[in-house]
Design an enzyme around this catalytic site. Structure first.
Site, PDB file in Angstrom:
ATOM      1  CG  HIS A  83      -0.467   0.159   2.528  1.00  0.00           C
ATOM      2  ND1 HIS A  83      -0.185  -0.899   3.357  1.00  0.00           N
ATOM      3  CD2 HIS A  83      -0.160   1.271   3.232  1.00  0.00           C
ATOM      4  CE1 HIS A  83       0.254  -0.447   4.519  1.00  0.00           C
ATOM      5  NE2 HIS A  83       0.284   0.864   4.464  1.00  0.00           N
ATOM      6  CG  ASP A 220       0.526  -4.245   2.880  1.00  0.00           C
ATOM      7  OD1 ASP A 220       1.017  -3.729   1.871  1.00  0.00           O
ATOM      8  OD2 ASP A 220      -0.249  -3.650   3.644  1.00  0.00           O
ATOM      9  CB  SER A 639       2.713   1.617   6.354  1.00  0.00           C
ATOM     10  OG  SER A 639       1.462   1.656   6.979  1.00  0.00           O
TER      11      SER A 639
END
Length: 703
Positions: A83, A220, A639
């Protein structure tokens, strides 16, 4: 006396033993924190964190100003989250070559894809410059003078750093609510190329259904490479002649896995937390920020999703924007739920009473920290602050028309200065980035929603036009603007000194927005500086009252370390488990017919149904482990942060938190707060068995 000391020491040790809370700066990590890390399984010396060429800080990067990443090879490969690379992947995708849908693997350096406006930044050094700020009278200056001082010092420090290396720059940031200031030296590399990504079906597996949830099976990750000047191995603008960057060190990638209770450490760039925030600030966050943000985004996303599911080309254009919007839509809902379920505002009120009693007994900050004054200030700006959230969520970044209307007053006027009639503005043709039907429906829907939610005091004047000329029909008004305004003429010169310019309905729309925005800002501005000052005093008082404990500063997108253990949590008496397996994702895939976010390509189901996962299979459990939990302290910006074991080996990438602790930005609950990471063996398995990325695996050389 000795017995009392022993008891006190024991209590402090117990307190530090659960000190998994904390986002610590590396250069001045408190020794008690380091000793606790050692007791919990960290095996490297103190110097391995910050000092020397092989320090852990040297392999962790700020990824494009919104995520984190880690360098994993001699040739500058960087791992981050899928992402985090979402927009780069989307921007290279077309209906014919849909890398979002199908994934991407560059089989040679020549095939690696360059990206505009992306970078990685390495932290070179950091130091406390608070004494210098105090010597220059920082707190006695006006806000404007303070800003000028920071800018002046930033330039001076940058000039000094560039005497040693012309590619360095320095940022000065406030810490501890502005009670301290650190200067951080960075080196930025702007030639960053996409190397590998799995299909979105796996990189965002579970979609919004699973976002902020546990258990997770999302793979991810995405892979980029840093490119450098071939002569200096330093930063360089994109050029075909640039070569892969050769870092002095990189993170070793481990196949050894983890077990419950093992030490785990996350290093990255957490964006923003507010752990020192007052009870009044938390109430404002809940009611004036989170609630309206969630409401508007929910309305907007419903329209977006309808159009995206109807047209693949539209989906490609909006995938990234929808993901960004929905992420903090759900976060806002979850945070408010947690604030209420744990009674956080009442807890803060009780703690503030303790500080007030301590303040009375010690006289510290008497006449400065004033809780009644703080309450009045927050009450005064509540309505304007709530409206500002509605305004921002409605008119900023939501429709192409509003974007252009807001930009019109700041866009550069071109043409000869001595010939006013030939001066013009121009909007570049960006039609490939947005869809007219979606854009117009979102615009009309949000116009109505804004009117329904805010006070008439803050309604722009064009709402009268909607009523009088269009009978309250928002769709008709939007159609009129798109048809009649020059704002939607891309690649065309718009002459600013013609009479038609001043009469344009889009120009008037933008002026009406700016007028209301100025009024909202005016109603907020009278309290901002005083509220910030009171919050700074509150933080100062807390740290002084608890001066026997180490304290970390709130996150501000500077490098931080958090540590803890691998392990799950209990909710409602049920254990969460601390990792997920290949069997669990296959089970979800079996329900793809009822939830499209659980769908994946048949080859993925085949790969995850394997009987033997080879070297990627966990040696202890005998299973293919996908995602795992630690109690590391993280937030947005983390992240893509590397997750290290006690020997400094990469075992995963942080990508999410859990729904049960979404208030952790303002309150860390050690019982529930968990970091969700993708197991690095899962990453490597898909690179190997799906991507057949042999050259990358040899380069990474996992052990």
């Amino acid at each position: 006396m000795k017995k009392s000391i022993i008891i006190l020491t024991g209590l402090l040790a117990m307190n530090m033993a659960r000190a998994d809370e904390g986002m610590w700066t590396l250069y001045n990590l408190p020794q008690p924190v380091y000793q606790t890390m050692r007791a919990e399984g960290f095996q490297l010396p103190y110097s391995a964190l910050y000092s020397g060429e092989n320090a852990i800080k040297n392999v962790v990067v700020n990824f494009s100003g919104y995520c984190s990443g880690v360098v994993v090879s001699l040739n500058g490969l960087v791992f981050t989250n899928h992402h985090c690379g979402f927009e780069a992947i989307r921007s290279h995708s077309t209906v014919e070559h849909d890398y979002m849908l199908n994934g991407f693997y560059a089989k040679s350096y020549e095939e690696e894809l360059p990206n505009e406006n992306m970078f990685v930044s390495f932290m070179v050094s950091q130091k406390d410059i608070t004494d210098e700020m105090l010597a220059r009278g920082f707190y006695y200056k006006t806000p404007e003078e303070q800003e000028m001082l920071i800018d002046s010092l930033t330039n001076a420090y940058t000039q000094e750093a560039r005497k040693q290396d012309s590619t360095l720059h320095v940022d000065i940031d406030p810490f501890y609510e502005g009670n301290k200031f650190y200067a951080t030296t960075y080196q930025d590399f702007t030639d960053l190329r996409l190397v590998f990504t799995v299909p979105k079906s796996m990189g965002k597996y579970g979609g919004e259904t699973d976002n902020w949830m546990w258990p997770r099976q999302t793979c991810d990750f995405s892979v980029f490479r840093i490119y450098a000047d071939p002569k200096t191995n330093g930063p360089a603008k994109y050029s075909k002649g640039n070569v892969p960057y050769h870092p002095k060190s990189w993170a070793p990638v481990s196949l050894q896995g983890y077990k419950e209770g093992d030490f785990a450490m996350t290093v990255g760039y957490p964006g923003s937390t507010s752990r020192y925030l007052s009870s009044y600030g938390i109430r404002e966050r809940r009611d004036a920020m989170n609630a309206p943000r969630a409401q508007v985004r929910g309305v907007k996303q419903e329209v977006m999703l309808k159009h995206m599911r109807a047209d693949e080309a539209v989906r490609i254009k909006y995938d990234s924007r929808y993901a960004q919007s929905s992420n903090y839509w759900k976060n806002s809902i979850g945070m408010n739920k947690c604030i209420d379920s744990i009674g956080l505002i009442d807890q803060k009120c009780q703690f503030e009473e303790q500080i007030a009693h301590w303040q009375d007994s010690t006289g510290y900050l008497r006449g400065k920290l004033d809780f009644q004054k703080m309450k009045k200030l927050y009450d005064k700006r509540f309505e304007a602050g709530k409206t500002m959230t509605y305004f921002s969520e409605t008119f900023r970044g939501t429709s192409e028309f509003s974007n252009r209307a807001m930009r019109l007053n700041y866009i550069e006027v071109q043409g000869p200065r001595n010939k006013p009639k030939k001066q013009y503005v121009e909007f570049k043709d960006n039609s490939e980035t947005w869809d007219a039907d979606l854009d117009k429906e979102v615009f009309a829907t949000l116009l109505k929603n804004y009117r329904d939610k805010v006070s008439g005091k803050y309604l722009p004047a064009f709402y009268k036009t909607i009523d009088t000329q269009f009978g309250g029909d928002y769709t008709a008004y939007v159609d009129f603007l798109y048809k009649k305004s020059f704002l939607m003429r891309s690649g065309e010169k718009i002459y600013v000194n013609k009479k038609s310019y001043q009469k344009d309905p889009g120009l008037q729309y933008g002026l009406d927005l700016l007028e209301v925005l100025a009024e909202i800002r005016g109603d907020m501005s009278s309290t901002i500086d005083e509220i910030d000052e009171q919050e700074r005093y509150l933080c100062d008082a807390k740290i002084r009252m608890e001066e026997d404990k180490p304290h970390y500063s709130d996150a501000n997108f500077t490098m931080r370390l958090s540590y803890g253990q691998v392990g799950g949590f209990e909710l409602g008496g049920r254990p969460s488990g601390y990792y997920t397996t290949a069997e669990s994702i296959v089970e979800k895939m079996n329900h793809g017919d009822t939830n499209f976010e659980y769908q994946a390509e048949p080859v993925m189901k085949e790969l995850m149904s394997a009987k033997d996962f080879g070297r990627y299979q966990d040696k202890t459990s005998g299973r293919m482990q996908l995602c795992f939990l630690t109690n590391n302290d993280i937030t947005g910006g983390n992240s893509g942060s590397p997750m290290f074991d006690g020997r400094g080996r990469l075992i995963g990438l942080a990508f999410d938190g859990n729904w049960d602790s979404l208030s952790s930005d303002i309150n860390f609950d050690a019982r529930l707060a968990r970091c969700i990471g993708v197991d690095i063996r899962y990453v490597l398995y898909l690179m190997d068995k799906w991507g057949h990325a042999d050259r990358l695996l040899r380069e990474i050389n996992p052990q």
